[in-house]
Design an enzyme around this catalytic site. Structure first.
Site, PDB file in Angstrom:
ATOM      1  N   HIS A 160      12.212 -17.164 -51.830  1.00 48.16           N
ATOM      2  CA  HIS A 160      13.060 -16.037 -51.425  1.00 48.16           C
ATOM      3  C   HIS A 160      12.313 -15.054 -50.533  1.00 48.16           C
ATOM      4  O   HIS A 160      12.922 -14.295 -49.779  1.00 48.16           O
ATOM      5  CB  HIS A 160      13.584 -15.319 -52.676  1.00 48.16           C
ATOM      6  N   SER A 161      10.977 -15.047 -50.585  1.00 44.73           N
ATOM      7  CA  SER A 161      10.223 -14.123 -49.739  1.00 44.73           C
ATOM      8  C   SER A 161      10.340 -14.507 -48.268  1.00 44.73           C
ATOM      9  O   SER A 161      10.106 -13.676 -47.384  1.00 44.73           O
ATOM     10  CB  SER A 161       8.749 -14.107 -50.145  1.00 44.73           C
TER      11      SER A 161
END
Length: 488
Positions: A160-161
């Site tokens: 998700h980063s």
């Protein structure tokens, strides 16, 4: 909540490389840094985004490898790992992996007969729960062949980063083509050279970056202060009202939902179960319209109706459940990739048995949330949160997320037929991360079909197949609203 404008991918030969700026930032944002680090302290907070594509046949493997290699030229972030600065003094820096190997990230497997989509989906779930090797670029892809009906499954997992859901859709479309035949003359870039960035080097880049950014930050701050001061002098009542409105909005945003978690869904664990549902876009829109709502209103109402049915099956009566919903903050000028969303929490009504009334309840809640001035509160707090010790940050986030029984996301998808290395993509099921919540539901529209992926914590939901059937029954009920209205 989704951007209502579906992304129409260009043909590969028409890709404008000068306009592709996916993941252009060299350094993680404060918000992304928090997501990257806190899972080290709490495995429950792992946050992979998983896209599962169902193909009408197995794609050409060599073409698929070439397509991923090409994408890594166009989007250098695909070849980059995150390098932590010394003592975590600053945010991680994206650096080209000097040992980047497509063969490590892209793999294939053939299922033993007999095998169907459920077998493939279980393999996707296992892939999703494996932690990333953070010394390498945080993504992986797997081609699953051997399904009895001749179809294949392609699953891509990203951290998700790297991106949010909309950015993930934008990245996936780079691998897609508007035609089944090869595109030999598509534009290309020279792949970025390998880098040997160390932790000390990352720290140095962060220091230099902060120095370079300081003047513009100070200038923006001074402009903001000047504007506020001028307004306060010329329009004191207006300024006071705006400050109070923001303060009240902030209180609503940070205050947990009034409803407590369902006793039936109280436990949390590391086990995951993937389920899929699908419904026609026109059919769901018709049901929503019959009740005076949008497609998103009907989708959320269907999830809540499924939760009510699930509780009824256990003889449990619950009025509402605490739920969360990401709100896209992207604008047309934002570059692709990265994370541009805010998170809101509210009490989701599940006791209402009339689907039309439930849709209207959801609509009222959602419209009010969209107007909250403090939607950007988490983004504003990110610089402080990212500087907290990992254990403290993880404990704080887990205390927020474990209080949610349901999260629902809706991402605009692709409205036209697309292909992957010669194979037609029939469905695209998204599975958003479920860091601490009981159920994470994500909808992506694909060529007129709402593809819904449900990521379930099996410690919270002990009978996931039953929950899926309950949500399906609730979807059918909402679709029937539109059928009834058309026949009236």
């Amino acid at each position: 909540m989704a951007d209502n404008n579906p992304f129409v991918p260009p043909s590969a030969v028409d890709v404008d490389l000068s306009a592709v700026a996916w993941g252009a930032n060299r350094t993680m944002s404060d918000f992304e840094t928090g997501m990257w680090r806190m899972e080290e302290a709490q495995p429950q907070l792992r946050s992979p985004i998983v896209a599962v594509e169902v193909l009408d046949q197995a794609p050409d493997w060599d073409r698929l490898r070439e397509a991923v290699e090409w994408a890594s030229h166009v989007v250098p972030r695909i070849r980059m790992r995150a390098v932590e600065p010394t003592l975590n003094l600053g945010n991680p820096v994206w650096s080209v992996d000097p040992e980047f190997d497509i063969g490590y990230h892209l793999r294939r497997v053939r299922l033993p007969a007999p095998a169907d989509f459920d077998h493939a989906l279980r393999m996707c779930r296992h892939l999703a729960t494996e932690p990333f090797d953070k010394a390498r670029p945080p993504w992986s892809a797997l081609l699953i062949e051997g399904l009895d009906d001749g179809r294949a499954v392609f699953v891509v997992k990203t951290h998700h980063s790297i991106t949010d859901g909309m950015g993930g859709i934008q990245m996936m479309t780079l691998l897609h083509s508007r035609r089944a035949d090869p595109t030999p003359d598509k534009p290309d870039r020279t792949p970025p050279p390998a880098e040997h960035l160390s932790s000390i080097g990352a720290f140095g880049e962060e220091v230099i970056g902060e120095i370079r950014r300081a003047p513009s930050r100070v200038a923006r701050l001074l402009r903001g202060v000047t504007n506020i001061a001028a307004t306060a002098i010329t329009q004191p009542i207006t300024t006071t009202t705006e400050v109070l409105d923001y303060a009240n909005s902030l209180r609503r945003i940070v205050t947990p939902p009034a409803s407590s978690g369902s006793p039936l869904l109280r436990e949390r664990g590391l086990g995951r179960w993937f389920g899929t549902l699908e419904v026609g876009v026109p059919e769901l829109k018709a049901g929503a319209k019959a009740a005076g709502g949008s497609l998103n209103d009907a989708y959320v109402a269907a999830l809540l109706g499924g939760f009510r049915r699930y509780h009824d099956a256990f003889g449990q009566s619950v009025d509402s459940v605490p739920m969360g919903m990401p709100v896209s903050m992207r604008t047309g000028s934002d570059p692709s990739g990265g994370n541009r969303f805010a998170a809101v929490r509210f009490s989701g009504p599940i006791s209402e048995t009339d689907p039309a009334k439930r849709i209207r309840q959801v609509r009222e809640i959602v419209l009010n949330l969209r107007e909250e001035p403090a939607l950007d509160a988490l983004d504003l707090a990110a610089p402080v949160l990212a500087r907290l010790p990992n254990q403290l940050l993880a404990s704080w986030y887990l205390s927020q997320s474990t209080g949610l029984d349901l999260q629902a996301s809706n991402v605009a998808g692709v409205p036209v037929p697309v292909y992957l290395a010669g194979a037609k993509i029939e469905r695209m099921f998204p599975f958003g991360p479920a860091p601490g919540c009981a159920v994470m539901a994500t909808l992506v529209s694909h060529v007129g079909i709402c593809c819904i992926g449900i990521n379930i914590d099996t410690a919270a939901v002990t009978k996931p197949a039953l929950l899926m059937q309950c949500i399906q029954d609730s979807l059918d009920e909402i679709v029937a609203l539109g059928t009834t209205a058309e026949g009236a």
